[in-house]
Design a protein around this motif. Structure first.
Motif, PDB file in Angstrom:
ATOM      1  N   THR A  26      34.523  62.310  60.939  1.00  0.00           N
ATOM      2  CA  THR A  26      33.516  62.306  61.255  1.00  0.00           C
ATOM      3  C   THR A  26      33.062  62.758  62.367  1.00  0.00           C
ATOM      4  O   THR A  26      32.181  63.201  63.270  1.00  0.00           O
ATOM      5  CB  THR A  26      32.288  61.611  61.088  1.00  0.00           C
ATOM      6  N   THR A  31      30.376  70.078  57.105  1.00  0.00           N
ATOM      7  CA  THR A  31      30.702  68.505  56.037  1.00  0.00           C
ATOM      8  C   THR A  31      31.433  69.249  55.091  1.00  0.00           C
ATOM      9  O   THR A  31      32.248  69.232  54.548  1.00  0.00           O
ATOM     10  CB  THR A  31      29.295  67.971  55.263  1.00  0.00           C
ATOM     11  N   HIS A 143      22.558  56.587  64.251  1.00  0.00           N
ATOM     12  CA  HIS A 143      22.369  56.858  63.202  1.00  0.00           C
ATOM     13  C   HIS A 143      21.633  58.358  63.179  1.00  0.00           C
ATOM     14  O   HIS A 143      20.522  58.354  62.258  1.00  0.00           O
ATOM     15  CB  HIS A 143      21.212  55.968  62.073  1.00  0.00           C
ATOM     16  N   PHE A 146      25.241  61.072  58.704  1.00  0.00           N
ATOM     17  CA  PHE A 146      25.655  60.769  58.088  1.00  0.00           C
ATOM     18  C   PHE A 146      26.654  61.497  57.516  1.00  0.00           C
ATOM     19  O   PHE A 146      26.410  62.674  56.859  1.00  0.00           O
ATOM     20  CB  PHE A 146      24.481  60.610  55.883  1.00  0.00           C
ATOM     21  N   LYS A 147      28.187  61.543  56.804  1.00  0.00           N
ATOM     22  CA  LYS A 147      29.115  61.797  56.253  1.00  0.00           C
ATOM     23  C   LYS A 147      29.962  60.797  55.719  1.00  0.00           C
ATOM     24  O   LYS A 147      30.544  59.616  56.867  1.00  0.00           O
ATOM     25  CB  LYS A 147      30.142  62.225  57.658  1.00  0.00           C
ATOM     26  N   LEU A 148      30.833  61.239  55.260  1.00  0.00           N
ATOM     27  CA  LEU A 148      31.890  60.666  54.742  1.00  0.00           C
ATOM     28  C   LEU A 148      31.606  58.666  54.325  1.00  0.00           C
ATOM     29  O   LEU A 148      32.569  57.767  54.541  1.00  0.00           O
ATOM     30  CB  LEU A 148      32.818  60.127  55.718  1.00  0.00           C
ATOM     31  N   ASP A 149      30.097  58.877  53.604  1.00  0.00           N
ATOM     32  CA  ASP A 149      29.441  58.031  53.314  1.00  0.00           C
ATOM     33  C   ASP A 149      29.395  56.401  54.330  1.00  0.00           C
ATOM     34  O   ASP A 149      29.141  55.323  54.377  1.00  0.00           O
ATOM     35  CB  ASP A 149      30.557  56.969  52.316  1.00  0.00           C
ATOM     36  N   ARG A 150      28.845  57.279  55.450  1.00  0.00           N
ATOM     37  CA  ARG A 150      28.333  56.063  56.936  1.00  0.00           C
ATOM     38  C   ARG A 150      27.701  57.248  57.610  1.00  0.00           C
ATOM     39  O   ARG A 150      28.021  58.817  58.015  1.00  0.00           O
ATOM     40  CB  ARG A 150      29.942  55.561  57.431  1.00  0.00           C
ATOM     41  N   TRP A 151      26.397  55.774  58.175  1.00  0.00           N
ATOM     42  CA  TRP A 151      25.833  56.498  59.679  1.00  0.00           C
ATOM     43  C   TRP A 151      26.609  56.742  60.649  1.00  0.00           C
ATOM     44  O   TRP A 151      27.446  55.681  60.736  1.00  0.00           O
ATOM     45  CB  TRP A 151      24.536  55.770  59.253  1.00  0.00           C
ATOM     46  N   CYS A 152      26.513  57.863  61.408  1.00  0.00           N
ATOM     47  CA  CYS A 152      26.945  57.584  62.830  1.00  0.00           C
ATOM     48  C   CYS A 152      26.487  58.349  63.608  1.00  0.00           C
ATOM     49  O   CYS A 152      25.172  59.472  63.816  1.00  0.00           O
ATOM     50  CB  CYS A 152      28.021  58.747  62.787  1.00  0.00           C
TER      51      CYS A 152
END
Length: 193
Positions: A26, A31, A143, A146-152
């Motif tokens: 991330t 993406t 938040h 959203f990348k690799l199935d998670r919020w950053c």
């Protein structure tokens, strides 16, 4: 080791350094890995006015760093966003620090006032690296990606380059700097602090 400005012919090697950051982490919010022509065009657009630097050893590029406008509006002209990527098998050797020392010195010589890094969080190693390079953490936006199935989130880290300038003059292009000044900056950046 040698620092130099990136060339369009370096695009493929730099894209391969960048690829795992896009596809497996991330750290970059892209993406999909950009195509080679898109990546090369980005390099050419940035390097027309701003530093785009590579560090190589025995002809192999181990990392790269560059700066570009933080935002487009005129009042931001003296604030630049910085970026550094190191080949994964070359991390921990001071390559990122040498690249950043040269990048920040070139930006200072150009007349930039503030360097900003936009770092994905959580990413403690990158935050710590920037802090060792003199950056301070100025704010966090949680938040936002959203990348690799998670919020950053992202954090802004900033470093003053030309402090106390009441009214800065025009920002010089990197190619307006004297060749001897550039060579001196590159040589000094390779010295251990």
């Amino acid at each position: 080791m040698r620092l130099r400005f990136a060339l369009p012919s370096d695009a493929e090697a730099l894209l391969e350094i960048y690829r795992p950051y896009v596809e497996e982490t991330t750290i970059s919010f892209e993406t999909e890995t950009p195509s080679l022509p898109v990546f090369r065009r980005r390099m050419e657009e940035i390097s027309a006015r701003f530093p785009y630097i590579v560090l190589e050893e025995s002809g192999e590029i181990l990392g790269y760093a560059y700066a570009h406008p933080f935002h487009e509006r005129a009042a931001f002209d003296w604030t630049l966003e910085t970026t550094v990527y190191v080949r994964r098998d070359a991390r921990g050797r001071g390559i990122g620090a040498a690249l950043y020392r040269s990048l920040l010195a070139l930006l200072t010589a150009q007349g930039a006032v503030t360097a900003c890094a936009v770092v994905t969080v959580p990413n403690d190693p990158s935050v710590a690296f920037h802090q060792t390079m003199g950056f301070t953490q100025e704010g966090v936006l949680p938040h936002v990606g959203f990348k690799l199935d998670r919020w950053c989130g992202i954090t802004y880290l900033c470093r003053r380059l030309n402090d106390g300038v009441p009214a800065p003059g025009p920002l010089r292009g990197v190619w307006e700097l004297e060749k001897t000044e550039i060579e001196s900056i590159f040589a000094k950046a390779l010295e251990k602090p």
